[in-house]
Write a protein that holds these residues in place. Structure first.
Motif: not given
Length: 352
Positions: A190-191, A194, A198, A226, A228
């Motif tokens: 997830l990082d 991102r 972004p 995260a 989400i």
């Protein structure tokens, strides 16, 4: 149901499962399927993760892996359609046979293995006029895949053309994929996504029903950290209820349909109790009726997806579920489907 669709369904049910699916997709692409022209009950409209839905009943991933039937599927009456699972590179999937019906159980077992034509043609097909929100379900190639790199690359390609994106880390048919549900790996994925995009559309993570309570808690924390949008609960199960009667019950792969309903609903309810509105939840697994859709919603689902029921019954099941759901809401004095979300989560989390 349109006469042509009504005639086709009994014929398709007599064919080998994957062949029937291929023929159904050809018919859908040719525009031979039912088109919904009825007004949607106002009580079914809802807003989730910033997206507006005419109704909460969607098509789960797996039916249209390559997004070839989107235009027709969007017009069948679904509130949203999820395409995929798609991988970065094309792959043939697992050897045949790999799809099995259990009609006595209202179930299907599959070990498809993310067979698809790759993300580039998929993304081009997603770039079409919308009449309902469309999601892109993303997976990892069986060979040569790198989770952090590939999910980020997939997101980069589909973000401009998808209304929401799903990180599939729960299919049982790709070796090692379910290991990505571990907290550290999921956070890293997830990082990476991102950082790559972004301003991505809403991101959901799809989980397995076989995840432990501790595993679910870890995933929820990773998802919240995260930032989400939410979770999809659940994918198919590797478990086999002793009540299964179908001749194919012993086949390996993920089990979907009616036998999954209680297991997936209990996990959905536990996720709701952990998140309490901080994450949007999509419930999927064994829904065949309006009453079952409402049970998912009472367990905590903001939206509900169907798959196996659609493969058995065709477009008629969509209209029936929506009609019955609207009538149930009215009978209980509810004017909006969102009023029912999570109202019975505490009981359903116990699996009763």
């Amino acid at each position: 149901m349109a006469p042509l669709t009504a005639l086709a369904m009994p014929i398709l049910r007599r064919l080998e499962a994957e062949r029937a699916h291929r023929l159904a997709m050809i018919g859908i692409r040719l525009g031979l399927a039912t088109e919904n022209r009825k007004a949607e009950p106002k009580s079914l409209a809802t807003t989730v993760a910033g997206m507006e839905f005419k109704n909460p009943i969607g098509l789960a991933a797996g039916f249209d892996k390559n997004a070839v039937g989107l235009r027709a599927l969007m017009r069948m009456g679904f509130g949203f359609v999820e395409a995929g699972t798609v991988t970065l590179r094309p792959q043939p999937g697992n050897p045949h046979p790999r799809l099995f019906r259990l009609p006595e159980d209202g179930a299907v077992i599959n070990r498809m293995g993310f067979n698809n034509a790759g993300v580039e043609p998929f993304a081009k097909r997603l770039n079409t006029r919308r009449v309902v929100p469309v999601g892109a379900n993303l997976g990892l190639n069986k060979e040569g895949g790198d989770a952090e790199r590939d999910y980020a690359a997939l997101l980069t390609l589909v973000a401009p053309v998808a209304d929401y994106v799903v990180v599939n880390v729960s299919s049982p048919n790709t070796p090692g994929l379910r290991d990505l549900q571990g907290e550290a790996r999921l956070r890293a994925i997830l990082d990476a996504m991102r950082v790559a995009v972004p301003d991505a559309p809403p991101i959901f993570v799809k989980l397995a029903p076989d995840l432990s309570d501790a595993g679910l808690e870890a995933v929820v924390e990773a998802a919240l950290d995260a930032g989400i949008a939410g979770l999809i609960l659940t994918n198919t199960t590797l478990s086999r209820p002793p009540t299964l009667r179908g001749a194919a019950a012993g086949e390996t792969g993920g089990l979907s349909g009616r036998p999954l309903f209680q297991l997936s609903t209990a996990m959905l309810a536990r996720a709701y109790l952990l998140t309490r509105g901080r994450l949007a939840l999509i419930g999927v697994g064994g829904v065949t009726t309006g009453e079952e859709a409402l049970t998912k919603i009472r367990a905590g689902a903001d939206l509900v997806q169907i798959y196996t029921a659609f493969t058995y019954e065709g477009p008629a099941v969509i209209a029936r579920i929506k009609r019955d759901l609207a009538q149930l809401l009215k009978a209980e004095g509810m004017t909006r489907v969102s009023q029912a979300v999570g109202t019975d989560a505490a009981r359903l989390a116990k699996g009763t």
